[in-house]
Design a protein around this motif. Structure first.
Motif, PDB file in Angstrom:
ATOM      1  N   LEU A  29       0.827  -1.208   0.000  1.00 17.00           N
ATOM      2  CA  LEU A  29       0.000   0.000   0.000  1.00 17.00           C
ATOM      3  C   LEU A  29       0.859   1.255   0.000  1.00 17.00           C
ATOM      4  O   LEU A  29       0.526   2.238  -0.677  1.00 17.00           O
ATOM      5  N   ALA A  30       1.959   1.239   0.747  1.00 20.47           N
ATOM      6  CA  ALA A  30       2.856   2.401   0.760  1.00 20.47           C
ATOM      7  C   ALA A  30       3.420   2.651  -0.634  1.00 20.47           C
ATOM      8  O   ALA A  30       3.529   3.804  -1.079  1.00 20.47           O
ATOM      9  N   THR A  31       3.763   1.577  -1.339  1.00 27.61           N
ATOM     10  CA  THR A  31       4.290   1.715  -2.700  1.00 27.61           C
ATOM     11  C   THR A  31       3.234   2.275  -3.645  1.00 27.61           C
ATOM     12  O   THR A  31       3.506   3.187  -4.441  1.00 27.61           O
ATOM     13  N   VAL A  32       2.015   1.736  -3.545  1.00 29.46           N
ATOM     14  CA  VAL A  32       0.918   2.216  -4.390  1.00 29.46           C
ATOM     15  C   VAL A  32       0.611   3.683  -4.081  1.00 29.46           C
ATOM     16  O   VAL A  32       0.387   4.498  -4.994  1.00 29.46           O
ATOM     17  N   SER A  33       0.599   4.036  -2.809  1.00 32.52           N
ATOM     18  CA  SER A  33       0.312   5.424  -2.418  1.00 32.52           C
ATOM     19  C   SER A  33       1.397   6.368  -2.915  1.00 32.52           C
ATOM     20  O   SER A  33       1.112   7.506  -3.319  1.00 32.52           O
ATOM     21  N   ALA A  34       2.641   5.900  -2.866  1.00 29.15           N
ATOM     22  CA  ALA A  34       3.735   6.736  -3.382  1.00 29.15           C
ATOM     23  C   ALA A  34       3.556   6.990  -4.875  1.00 29.15           C
ATOM     24  O   ALA A  34       3.772   8.113  -5.357  1.00 29.15           O
ATOM     25  N   LEU A  35       3.135   5.955  -5.608  1.00 28.26           N
ATOM     26  CA  LEU A  35       2.847   6.149  -7.031  1.00 28.26           C
ATOM     27  C   LEU A  35       1.672   7.102  -7.219  1.00 28.26           C
ATOM     28  O   LEU A  35       1.660   7.929  -8.143  1.00 28.26           O
ATOM     29  N   GLY A  36       0.664   6.987  -6.320  1.00 25.50           N
ATOM     30  CA  GLY A  36      -0.482   7.888  -6.394  1.00 25.50           C
ATOM     31  C   GLY A  36      -0.087   9.333  -6.226  1.00 25.50           C
ATOM     32  O   GLY A  36      -0.652  10.231  -6.876  1.00 25.50           O
ATOM     33  N   LEU A  37       0.890   9.578  -5.362  1.00 24.01           N
ATOM     34  CA  LEU A  37       1.361  10.951  -5.162  1.00 24.01           C
ATOM     35  C   LEU A  37       2.001  11.516  -6.422  1.00 24.01           C
ATOM     36  O   LEU A  37       1.986  12.730  -6.653  1.00 24.01           O
ATOM     37  N   VAL A  38       2.539  10.619  -7.241  1.00 25.30           N
ATOM     38  CA  VAL A  38       3.216  11.059  -8.459  1.00 25.30           C
ATOM     39  C   VAL A  38       2.233  11.273  -9.605  1.00 25.30           C
ATOM     40  O   VAL A  38       2.321  12.268 -10.348  1.00 25.30           O
ATOM     41  N   ILE A  39       1.276  10.342  -9.746  1.00 29.43           N
ATOM     42  CA  ILE A  39       0.413  10.378 -10.936  1.00 29.43           C
ATOM     43  C   ILE A  39      -0.948  11.021 -10.680  1.00 29.43           C
ATOM     44  O   ILE A  39      -1.672  11.353 -11.631  1.00 29.43           O
ATOM     45  N   ASP A  40      -1.336  11.190  -9.408  1.00 29.30           N
ATOM     46  CA  ASP A  40      -2.638  11.781  -9.078  1.00 29.30           C
ATOM     47  C   ASP A  40      -2.419  13.195  -8.562  1.00 29.30           C
ATOM     48  O   ASP A  40      -1.848  13.400  -7.481  1.00 29.30           O
ATOM     49  N   ALA A  41      -2.870  14.170  -9.317  1.00 26.93           N
ATOM     50  CA  ALA A  41      -2.615  15.578  -8.981  1.00 26.93           C
ATOM     51  C   ALA A  41      -3.620  16.152  -7.994  1.00 26.93           C
ATOM     52  O   ALA A  41      -3.501  17.321  -7.608  1.00 26.93           O
ATOM     53  N   ARG A  42      -4.602  15.369  -7.582  1.00 29.74           N
ATOM     54  CA  ARG A  42      -5.612  15.896  -6.658  1.00 29.74           C
ATOM     55  C   ARG A  42      -5.003  16.237  -5.309  1.00 29.74           C
ATOM     56  O   ARG A  42      -4.106  15.551  -4.826  1.00 29.74           O
ATOM     57  N   THR A  43      -5.526  17.301  -4.711  1.00 29.26           N
ATOM     58  CA  THR A  43      -5.066  17.724  -3.389  1.00 29.26           C
ATOM     59  C   THR A  43      -6.273  17.954  -2.488  1.00 29.26           C
ATOM     60  O   THR A  43      -7.399  18.153  -2.960  1.00 29.26           O
TER      61      THR A  43
END
Length: 325
Positions: A29-43
């Protein structure tokens, strides 16, 4: 060696399966979330990426689950009870809370203190209930772990002291759920608030923050003490392990390793209390005033003096008096 002894040895060295798998899942999950921080621009409204909180909590829960799995593997008694307590901890605490946090991140809304809609309120209530259960399960696990017979006396002190400080750190989270003065006034006036609770003291949530941690830089932040205290269950046993390794090079430490573990745990508890006191005064971690600096200096000096006294006493007892001619 007999089959019975081999089976006993295997029981002692087997890790807790559900906690071990939970730690592995948190790494994913930490790995997936880290990828999410890169590819998902939502804040979120505070400007932080929606996947930052799942990332941080996945790492924290992974360390928590892995540490408990290791601690249970060291137990020689009450293993069945410890197994069930660990399993309930995974199913009733870690999974519901991290699932709620991830669910809200996927929706692009805050997970904590969010009362905007009925769904958001329900999700936050689930998280709160899981947190209470997690505290109780951690306490119960600590009681049974303390009752173990251990050859390593230093570790016998490190585990319970680390657990006690961790429970105190977990308890700091409950301070964040209390309404702020402004929110309390709104509730008293009959208003329906979208947010109840805060991690900041002295200013609204959402100010300038530190990178990665997200801790406030312009106000007090209760999450600092929560984080520091929570991870005592890893730090204090690691101190015991580190001192054991150091004894190979410095044999003088062997006789006082337990005392040094107690000194280190006391100092760590002092740091936890210090950053909590600092936050409660509305002061950011990176902007300590003179009083905080003096308190920190006194704490460091006290810990160093105690450690030096312990080592000096050990060196004195090892001295062999010379025979006079």
């Amino acid at each position: 060696m007999s089959t019975r002894l081999l089976q006993q040895e295997q029981k002692v060295t087997t890790w807790h399966g559900p906690l071990g798998w939970c730690a592995a899942a948190m790494a994913v999950l930490a790995t997936v979330s880290a990828l999410g921080l890169v590819i998902d621009a939502r804040t979120l409204v505070d400007g932080q990426g929606v996947w930052l909180k799942p990332f941080k909590f996945a790492i924290s829960f992974g360390l928590y689950a892995g540490t408990l799995a290791w601690m249970i593997s060291q137990a020689g008694r009450r293993r069945r009870t410890l197994w069930w307590l660990g399993t309930v901890t995974v199913a009733g605490f870690v999974v519901p809370e991290i699932s709620a946090i991830t669910f809200q991140a996927a929706r692009g809304v805050p997970s904590h203190f969010n009362f905007s809609t009925g769904l958001d309120e329900t999700v936050f209530m689930v998280m709160g209930g899981a947190a209470y259960l997690g505290w109780l399960m951690t306490f119960a696990l600590g009681v049974f772990l303390v009752a173990q017979r251990r050859v390593d006396r230093a570790m016998a002190w490190a585990i319970p002291l680390g657990m006690v400080i961790s429970l105190a750190g977990m308890s700091v989270g409950y301070l964040m759920t209390a309404p702020t003065p402004g929110q309390a006034e709104g509730l008293a006036s009959g208003l329906r608030l979208a947010t109840i609770g805060a991690h900041s003291v002295g200013a609204p949530d959402g100010g300038a923050v530190m990178p990665v941690t997200g801790w406030e830089t312009g106000a007090g932040d209760l999450r600092v003490a929560h984080f520091v205290g929570l991870h005592a269950m890893q730090v204090v046993p690691l101190v015991a392990i580190g001192l054991k390794l150091a004894c190979r090079r410095f044999p003088v430490l062997a006789g006082v390793r337990t005392a040094l573990v107690v000194v280190a745990a006391s100092g760590y508890a002092g740091v936890t209390g210090l950053v909590l006191w600092q936050a409660r005064r509305g002061q950011a971690l990176v902007q300590p005033d003179a009083l905080t600096v003096m308190a920190a200096a006194a704490l460091v000096a006290g810990v160093c003096a105690c450690a030096a006294a312990v080592v000096k006493s050990a060196a004195r007892t090892r001295e062999v008096p010379r025979l006079r001619p």
